[in-house]
Design a protein around this motif. Sequence first.
Motif, PDB file in Angstrom:
ATOM      1  N   ASN A   3       1.001  -1.211  -0.218  1.00 30.60           N
ATOM      2  CA  ASN A   3       0.240  -0.103  -0.181  1.00 30.60           C
ATOM      3  C   ASN A   3       0.827   1.203   0.199  1.00 30.60           C
ATOM      4  OD1 ASN A   3      -2.541  -1.624   0.327  1.00 30.60           O
ATOM      5  ND2 ASN A   3      -1.775  -1.803   2.481  1.00 30.60           N
ATOM      6  N   THR A   4       0.475   2.357  -0.625  1.00 26.30           N
ATOM      7  CA  THR A   4       0.971   3.581  -0.816  1.00 26.30           C
ATOM      8  C   THR A   4       1.459   4.137   0.655  1.00 26.30           C
ATOM      9  OG1 THR A   4       0.269   4.025  -3.002  1.00 26.30           O
ATOM     10  CG2 THR A   4       1.235   5.917  -1.588  1.00 26.30           C
ATOM     11  N   GLY A   5       2.452   4.337   1.112  1.00 22.35           N
ATOM     12  CA  GLY A   5       2.797   4.878   2.433  1.00 22.35           C
ATOM     13  C   GLY A   5       3.135   3.931   3.355  1.00 22.35           C
ATOM     14  N   GLN A   6       2.933   2.799   2.801  1.00 24.26           N
ATOM     15  CA  GLN A   6       3.321   1.492   3.885  1.00 24.26           C
ATOM     16  C   GLN A   6       4.858   1.474   4.082  1.00 24.26           C
ATOM     17  OE1 GLN A   6       2.120  -2.328   2.412  1.00 24.26           O
ATOM     18  NE2 GLN A   6       2.302  -3.167   4.530  1.00 24.26           N
ATOM     19  N   VAL A   7       5.414   1.120   5.391  1.00 27.23           N
ATOM     20  CA  VAL A   7       6.825   1.119   5.418  1.00 27.23           C
ATOM     21  C   VAL A   7       7.344  -0.448   5.549  1.00 27.23           C
ATOM     22  CG1 VAL A   7       8.603   1.129   7.386  1.00 27.23           C
ATOM     23  CG2 VAL A   7       6.983   2.881   7.147  1.00 27.23           C
ATOM     24  N   ILE A   8       8.059  -0.903   4.413  1.00 25.61           N
ATOM     25  CA  ILE A   8       8.479  -2.186   4.234  1.00 25.61           C
ATOM     26  C   ILE A   8      10.208  -2.508   4.567  1.00 25.61           C
ATOM     27  CG2 ILE A   8       6.805  -3.019   2.661  1.00 25.61           C
ATOM     28  CD1 ILE A   8       8.717  -2.102   0.438  1.00 25.61           C
ATOM     29  N   GLY A   9      10.535  -3.597   4.728  1.00 26.56           N
ATOM     30  CA  GLY A   9      11.891  -4.095   5.150  1.00 26.56           C
ATOM     31  C   GLY A   9      12.678  -4.318   3.925  1.00 26.56           C
ATOM     32  N   LEU A  10      13.834  -4.209   3.663  1.00 27.02           N
ATOM     33  CA  LEU A  10      14.500  -4.791   2.566  1.00 27.02           C
ATOM     34  C   LEU A  10      15.953  -5.545   3.324  1.00 27.02           C
ATOM     35  CD1 LEU A  10      15.182  -5.330  -0.425  1.00 27.02           C
ATOM     36  CD2 LEU A  10      16.341  -3.256  -0.546  1.00 27.02           C
ATOM     37  N   SER A  11      16.237  -6.622   3.050  1.00 27.71           N
ATOM     38  CA  SER A  11      17.277  -7.281   3.645  1.00 27.71           C
ATOM     39  C   SER A  11      17.988  -8.139   2.863  1.00 27.71           C
ATOM     40  CB  SER A  11      16.854  -8.281   4.798  1.00 27.71           C
ATOM     41  OG  SER A  11      16.200  -9.200   4.238  1.00 27.71           O
ATOM     42  N   ASP A  12      19.213  -8.062   2.956  1.00 25.59           N
ATOM     43  CA  ASP A  12      20.275  -9.143   2.013  1.00 25.59           C
ATOM     44  C   ASP A  12      20.794 -10.355   2.827  1.00 25.59           C
ATOM     45  OD1 ASP A  12      22.403  -8.257   3.555  1.00 25.59           O
ATOM     46  OD2 ASP A  12      23.348  -6.899   2.238  1.00 25.59           O
ATOM     47  N   SER A  13      21.400 -11.131   2.022  1.00 30.13           N
ATOM     48  CA  SER A  13      21.946 -12.531   2.895  1.00 30.13           C
ATOM     49  C   SER A  13      23.147 -12.346   4.042  1.00 30.13           C
ATOM     50  CB  SER A  13      22.540 -13.191   1.644  1.00 30.13           C
ATOM     51  OG  SER A  13      23.744 -12.817   1.082  1.00 30.13           O
ATOM     52  N   GLN A  14      23.482 -10.910   3.867  1.00 35.53           N
ATOM     53  CA  GLN A  14      24.718 -10.563   5.051  1.00 35.53           C
ATOM     54  C   GLN A  14      23.896 -10.281   6.266  1.00 35.53           C
ATOM     55  OE1 GLN A  14      27.813 -11.861   4.389  1.00 35.53           O
ATOM     56  NE2 GLN A  14      26.673 -12.523   2.489  1.00 35.53           N
ATOM     57  N   GLY A  15      22.692 -10.214   6.399  1.00 37.34           N
ATOM     58  CA  GLY A  15      22.045  -9.650   7.411  1.00 37.34           C
ATOM     59  C   GLY A  15      21.718  -8.056   7.517  1.00 37.34           C
ATOM     60  N   ALA A  16      22.257  -7.416   6.631  1.00 36.91           N
ATOM     61  CA  ALA A  16      22.005  -5.966   6.595  1.00 36.91           C
ATOM     62  C   ALA A  16      20.558  -5.452   6.175  1.00 36.91           C
ATOM     63  CB  ALA A  16      22.766  -5.378   5.485  1.00 36.91           C
ATOM     64  N   THR A  17      19.910  -4.666   6.750  1.00 40.57           N
ATOM     65  CA  THR A  17      18.346  -4.461   6.639  1.00 40.57           C
ATOM     66  C   THR A  17      18.113  -2.764   6.493  1.00 40.57           C
ATOM     67  OG1 THR A  17      18.051  -4.118   9.037  1.00 40.57           O
ATOM     68  CG2 THR A  17      17.725  -6.145   7.957  1.00 40.57           C
ATOM     69  N   TRP A  18      17.084  -2.617   5.418  1.00 40.43           N
ATOM     70  CA  TRP A  18      17.047  -1.065   5.304  1.00 40.43           C
ATOM     71  C   TRP A  18      15.411  -1.116   5.270  1.00 40.43           C
ATOM     72  CZ3 TRP A  18      20.092  -4.204   2.313  1.00 40.43           C
ATOM     73  CH2 TRP A  18      21.366  -3.868   2.346  1.00 40.43           C
ATOM     74  N   ASN A  19      14.897   0.159   5.856  1.00 38.89           N
ATOM     75  CA  ASN A  19      13.558   0.451   5.887  1.00 38.89           C
ATOM     76  C   ASN A  19      13.064   1.525   4.579  1.00 38.89           C
ATOM     77  OD1 ASN A  19      12.890  -0.801   8.064  1.00 38.89           O
ATOM     78  ND2 ASN A  19      13.383   1.051   9.305  1.00 38.89           N
ATOM     79  N   LEU A  20      12.013   0.969   3.927  1.00 42.03           N
ATOM     80  CA  LEU A  20      11.571   1.792   2.598  1.00 42.03           C
ATOM     81  C   LEU A  20      10.231   2.178   2.880  1.00 42.03           C
ATOM     82  CD1 LEU A  20      13.250  -0.826  -0.207  1.00 42.03           C
ATOM     83  CD2 LEU A  20      14.091   1.484   1.024  1.00 42.03           C
ATOM     84  N   GLY A  21       9.862   3.038   2.287  1.00 41.19           N
ATOM     85  CA  GLY A  21       8.373   3.775   2.174  1.00 41.19           C
ATOM     86  C   GLY A  21       7.806   3.558   0.616  1.00 41.19           C
ATOM     87  N   VAL A  22       6.729   3.044   0.669  1.00 39.99           N
ATOM     88  CA  VAL A  22       6.286   2.631  -0.690  1.00 39.99           C
ATOM     89  C   VAL A  22       5.508   3.983  -1.312  1.00 39.99           C
ATOM     90  CG1 VAL A  22       4.406   1.436  -1.943  1.00 39.99           C
ATOM     91  CG2 VAL A  22       5.540   0.347   0.191  1.00 39.99           C
ATOM     92  N   LYS A  23       6.096   4.484  -2.426  1.00 38.57           N
ATOM     93  CA  LYS A  23       5.461   5.563  -3.082  1.00 38.57           C
ATOM     94  C   LYS A  23       4.245   5.043  -3.717  1.00 38.57           C
ATOM     95  CE  LYS A  23       7.939   8.999  -3.468  1.00 38.57           C
ATOM     96  NZ  LYS A  23       8.942  10.237  -3.862  1.00 38.57           N
ATOM     97  N   HIS A  24       4.658   4.210  -4.997  1.00 38.66           N
ATOM     98  CA  HIS A  24       3.572   3.679  -5.818  1.00 38.66           C
ATOM     99  C   HIS A  24       4.042   2.734  -6.862  1.00 38.66           C
ATOM    100  CE1 HIS A  24       5.229   6.090  -9.307  1.00 38.66           C
ATOM    101  NE2 HIS A  24       5.164   6.961  -8.681  1.00 38.66           N
ATOM    102  N   TYR A  25       3.109   1.986  -7.232  1.00 36.25           N
ATOM    103  CA  TYR A  25       3.413   0.644  -8.090  1.00 36.25           C
ATOM    104  C   TYR A  25       3.884   1.357  -9.533  1.00 36.25           C
ATOM    105  CZ  TYR A  25       2.085  -3.214  -5.623  1.00 36.25           C
ATOM    106  OH  TYR A  25       2.041  -4.386  -4.793  1.00 36.25           O
ATOM    107  N   LEU A  26       4.632   0.444 -10.269  1.00 31.43           N
ATOM    108  CA  LEU A  26       5.189   0.787 -11.587  1.00 31.43           C
ATOM    109  C   LEU A  26       4.684  -0.174 -12.521  1.00 31.43           C
ATOM    110  CD1 LEU A  26       8.564   2.265 -10.986  1.00 31.43           C
ATOM    111  CD2 LEU A  26       6.724   3.586 -11.380  1.00 31.43           C
ATOM    112  N   ALA A  27       5.050  -0.131 -13.711  1.00 33.48           N
ATOM    113  CA  ALA A  27       4.407  -1.193 -14.795  1.00 33.48           C
ATOM    114  C   ALA A  27       5.469  -2.407 -14.607  1.00 33.48           C
ATOM    115  CB  ALA A  27       4.355  -0.819 -16.342  1.00 33.48           C
TER     116      ALA A  27
END
Length: 209
Positions: A3-27
């Motif tokens: 959903n637009t405005g939702q906070v989601i998490g991005l992580s890699d295999s090394q355990g690093a994490t980042w918080n992202l805010g959803v702006k909108h869907y693209l094609a």
Amino acid sequence: MLNTGQVIGLSDSQGATWNLGVKHYLAGNRVLCELLGNDINPPDKDTGDLKLSVPHAAGVYVIATKIAGVSRDGHEYKLLLGKEYQLFQRRGYYRLSDPQLRIQCRIYGETVEDVTAIDISGGGAALVIRWDQLVKIKEDIPVGLDITLPEGGKIQAHGKTLRVGESKDGNGYHVGITFTKLDRADRAKLIKYIFDEQLLRNKESGLEL
């Protein structure tokens, strides 16, 4: 799912994490997100084995993800979402033991600060409440909760007691609480904290989800 405005998490295999805010869907099954905070080591297009964690009332969706593009200022990301995903805790909320949370309770009009969280989930919590009032804490009474997350985020919840027993030291109560009112955004924040903490503990113990 997103959903637009939702906070989601991005992580890699090394355990690093980042918080992202959803702006909108693209094609093309892509989504435009904004990097939250001022991380000194943000992900780049070459970061591999990325997974997106999306809080949901039923648990957390985990989606394999690739970075399709990064804005010049490094604040916006175009993510290419995989077509397959996993839903953890489909049949119920995952209960995180020994959560590092600060909790205040409101019971019978009294505010109690001496509260220890035994475990917590998106649907309720088990607490040890130090209680020196003459009136006893009983089952099926309303409870207000002010929860402070480790990074400082605040969550307010209303619940009721399901199970009540005397604490081991006899100076309070061991109380099981189910949430009866919890804002959707607050529940998402709580589930995200639980999932991120579970992921971190698994990484530290050498386990993978």
